[in-house]
Design a protein around this motif. Structure first.
Motif, mmCIF file in Angstrom:
data_model
loop_
_atom_site.group_PDB
_atom_site.id
_atom_site.type_symbol
_atom_site.label_atom_id
_atom_site.label_comp_id
_atom_site.label_asym_id
_atom_site.label_seq_id
_atom_site.Cartn_x
_atom_site.Cartn_y
_atom_site.Cartn_z
ATOM 1 N N PRO A 1 8.030 16.808 37.261
ATOM 2 C CA PRO A 1 7.661 17.603 36.175
ATOM 3 C C PRO A 1 7.529 18.654 35.360
ATOM 4 O O PRO A 1 7.245 18.190 33.878
ATOM 5 N N TRP A 2 8.356 19.218 35.657
ATOM 6 C CA TRP A 2 9.112 21.139 34.742
ATOM 7 C C TRP A 2 9.895 20.720 34.144
ATOM 8 O O TRP A 2 10.571 21.134 32.769
ATOM 9 N N ASP A 3 10.592 19.367 34.254
ATOM 10 C CA ASP A 3 11.617 18.757 33.625
ATOM 11 C C ASP A 3 11.266 17.806 32.517
ATOM 12 O O ASP A 3 11.730 17.637 31.252
ATOM 13 N N VAL A 4 9.966 18.292 32.355
ATOM 14 C CA VAL A 4 9.646 16.911 30.491
ATOM 15 C C VAL A 4 9.707 18.216 29.344
ATOM 16 O O VAL A 4 9.763 19.171 29.332
ATOM 17 N N GLY A 5 10.021 17.356 28.410
ATOM 18 C CA GLY A 5 10.359 18.437 27.376
ATOM 19 C C GLY A 5 11.496 17.523 26.307
ATOM 20 O O GLY A 5 12.018 16.186 26.350
ATOM 21 N N ASN A 6 12.122 18.578 25.101
ATOM 22 C CA ASN A 6 13.088 18.136 24.679
ATOM 23 C C ASN A 6 14.772 18.586 24.680
ATOM 24 O O ASN A 6 14.681 20.063 24.944
ATOM 25 N N TYR A 7 15.246 17.056 25.005
ATOM 26 C CA TYR A 7 17.072 18.272 25.621
ATOM 27 C C TYR A 7 17.581 17.806 23.994
ATOM 28 O O TYR A 7 17.390 16.614 23.475
ATOM 29 N N THR A 8 18.921 19.078 24.004
ATOM 30 C CA THR A 8 19.679 18.634 22.215
ATOM 31 C C THR A 8 20.824 18.717 23.890
ATOM 32 O O THR A 8 21.068 19.460 23.817
ATOM 33 N N CYS A 9 22.270 18.711 22.942
ATOM 34 C CA CYS A 9 23.885 18.462 23.394
ATOM 35 C C CYS A 9 23.968 19.018 22.372
ATOM 36 O O CYS A 9 24.179 19.094 20.658
ATOM 37 N N ALA A 10 24.612 20.440 22.554
ATOM 38 C CA ALA A 10 26.325 20.859 21.382
ATOM 39 C C ALA A 10 26.934 20.846 21.494
ATOM 40 O O ALA A 10 27.464 21.025 23.058
ATOM 41 N N VAL A 11 27.936 20.378 20.764
ATOM 42 C CA VAL A 11 29.549 20.345 21.417
ATOM 43 C C VAL A 11 30.025 21.519 20.717
ATOM 44 O O VAL A 11 30.211 21.591 19.096
ATOM 45 N N SER A 12 31.020 22.010 21.105
ATOM 46 C CA SER A 12 31.861 23.255 21.343
ATOM 47 C C SER A 12 33.008 22.981 20.672
ATOM 48 O O SER A 12 33.367 22.426 21.461
ATOM 49 N N SER A 13 33.987 23.173 19.681
ATOM 50 C CA SER A 13 34.764 22.998 19.384
ATOM 51 C C SER A 13 35.718 24.247 19.877
ATOM 52 O O SER A 13 35.383 25.003 17.929
ATOM 53 N N ALA A 14 36.553 24.862 20.358
ATOM 54 C CA ALA A 14 37.226 26.277 19.844
ATOM 55 C C ALA A 14 38.255 25.881 19.239
ATOM 56 O O ALA A 14 38.231 27.266 18.344
ATOM 57 N N GLU A 15 39.534 25.278 18.948
ATOM 58 C CA GLU A 15 39.891 24.646 18.199
ATOM 59 C C GLU A 15 39.727 25.196 16.273
ATOM 60 O O GLU A 15 40.135 25.578 15.733
ATOM 61 N N ALA A 16 38.089 24.080 16.231
ATOM 62 C CA ALA A 16 37.890 24.191 15.119
ATOM 63 C C ALA A 16 37.082 25.380 14.724
ATOM 64 O O ALA A 16 36.459 25.771 13.425
ATOM 65 N N GLN A 17 35.943 26.058 15.545
ATOM 66 C CA GLN A 17 35.331 26.663 15.586
ATOM 67 C C GLN A 17 35.074 27.187 14.872
ATOM 68 O O GLN A 17 34.378 27.223 14.276
ATOM 69 N N ARG A 18 33.520 25.467 15.729
ATOM 70 C CA ARG A 18 32.562 25.109 15.383
ATOM 71 C C ARG A 18 31.599 24.127 16.349
ATOM 72 O O ARG A 18 32.431 23.907 16.931
ATOM 73 N N ARG A 19 30.528 24.619 16.226
ATOM 74 C CA ARG A 19 29.222 23.696 17.305
ATOM 75 C C ARG A 19 28.932 22.562 16.348
ATOM 76 O O ARG A 19 28.084 23.157 15.353
ATOM 77 N N VAL A 20 28.612 21.463 16.943
ATOM 78 C CA VAL A 20 27.875 20.354 16.303
ATOM 79 C C VAL A 20 26.239 20.201 17.350
ATOM 80 O O VAL A 20 26.666 20.071 18.249
ATOM 81 N N TRP A 21 25.258 20.446 16.702
ATOM 82 C CA TRP A 21 24.289 19.760 17.264
ATOM 83 C C TRP A 21 23.326 18.136 17.473
ATOM 84 O O TRP A 21 24.117 17.692 16.470
ATOM 85 N N GLY A 22 23.529 17.546 18.617
ATOM 86 C CA GLY A 22 23.052 16.331 18.410
ATOM 87 C C GLY A 22 21.139 16.550 18.515
ATOM 88 O O GLY A 22 20.455 17.653 17.851
ATOM 89 N N THR A 23 20.413 15.198 18.017
ATOM 90 C CA THR A 23 18.784 15.142 17.892
ATOM 91 C C THR A 23 18.601 15.157 19.392
ATOM 92 O O THR A 23 19.024 14.709 19.809
ATOM 93 N N PRO A 24 17.266 15.642 19.130
ATOM 94 C CA PRO A 24 16.894 15.746 20.753
ATOM 95 C C PRO A 24 16.361 14.730 20.516
ATOM 96 O O PRO A 24 15.642 14.147 20.458
ATOM 97 N N THR A 25 16.122 14.657 22.438
ATOM 98 C CA THR A 25 15.959 13.311 23.566
ATOM 99 C C THR A 25 14.522 14.575 23.943
ATOM 100 O O THR A 25 14.929 14.887 24.488
ATOM 101 N N ALA A 26 13.096 13.219 23.961
ATOM 102 C CA ALA A 26 12.058 14.214 24.800
ATOM 103 C C ALA A 26 12.822 13.377 26.147
ATOM 104 O O ALA A 26 12.693 11.802 25.901
ATOM 105 N N LEU A 27 12.048 14.040 26.733
ATOM 106 C CA LEU A 27 11.992 13.235 28.283
ATOM 107 C C LEU A 27 10.602 13.507 28.801
ATOM 108 O O LEU A 27 9.742 14.269 28.701
ATOM 109 N N SER A 28 9.964 12.655 29.331
ATOM 110 C CA SER A 28 8.615 12.415 29.707
ATOM 111 C C SER A 28 8.372 11.439 31.125
ATOM 112 O O SER A 28 9.372 10.577 31.654
ATOM 113 N N LEU A 29 7.412 11.838 31.686
ATOM 114 C CA LEU A 29 7.625 10.404 33.322
ATOM 115 C C LEU A 29 6.165 9.897 32.607
ATOM 116 O O LEU A 29 5.434 9.978 31.835
#
Length: 104
Positions: free
Chosen positions: A38-66
């Motif tokens: 039950p405590w896993d319910v919420g919004n998950y967002t993935c962030a991808v980082s590139s050391a070479e490009a020195q950049r981080r990109v955020w994905g769209t939040p995904t909701a997890l519900s039971l």
């Protein structure tokens, strides 16, 4: 090469170092949960980082519900492996291979 994946749960970075139920594949960026609680319910967002490009990109939040009906669905047991046909490695180097046991 040079990409790293971080998952954010309800605006907080997931600390997966000490969590045996959750795992982030550094090969694919996928987040795996071994058993949803039950405590896993919420919004998950993935962030991808590139050391070479020195950049981080955020994905769209995904909701997890039971599900309220308690139905989990049927999943046949299987081992999921996504290895390339050939893996090259230098002598003395480390290679990481990921496989996952799925099922009910």
């Amino acid at each position: 090469p040079g990409l790293s994946y971080t998952w954010i749960f309800n605006n907080n970075i997931l600390d997966l170092q000490e969590d045996s139920r959750r795992f982030v594949s550094q090969a694919t960026g996928n987040l795996y949960l071994a058993k949803v609680e039950p405590w896993d319910v919420g919004n998950y967002t993935c962030a991808v980082s590139s050391a070479e490009a020195q950049r981080r990109v955020w994905g769209t939040p995904t909701a997890l519900s039971l599900r309220g009906d308690g139905v989990m669905g049927e999943y046949e047991p299987k081992i999921e492996v996504r290895f390339p046909e050939t893996i090259y490695a230098a002598k003395g180097s480390s290679v990481r291979l990921e496989c996952f046991a799925l099922g009910k």
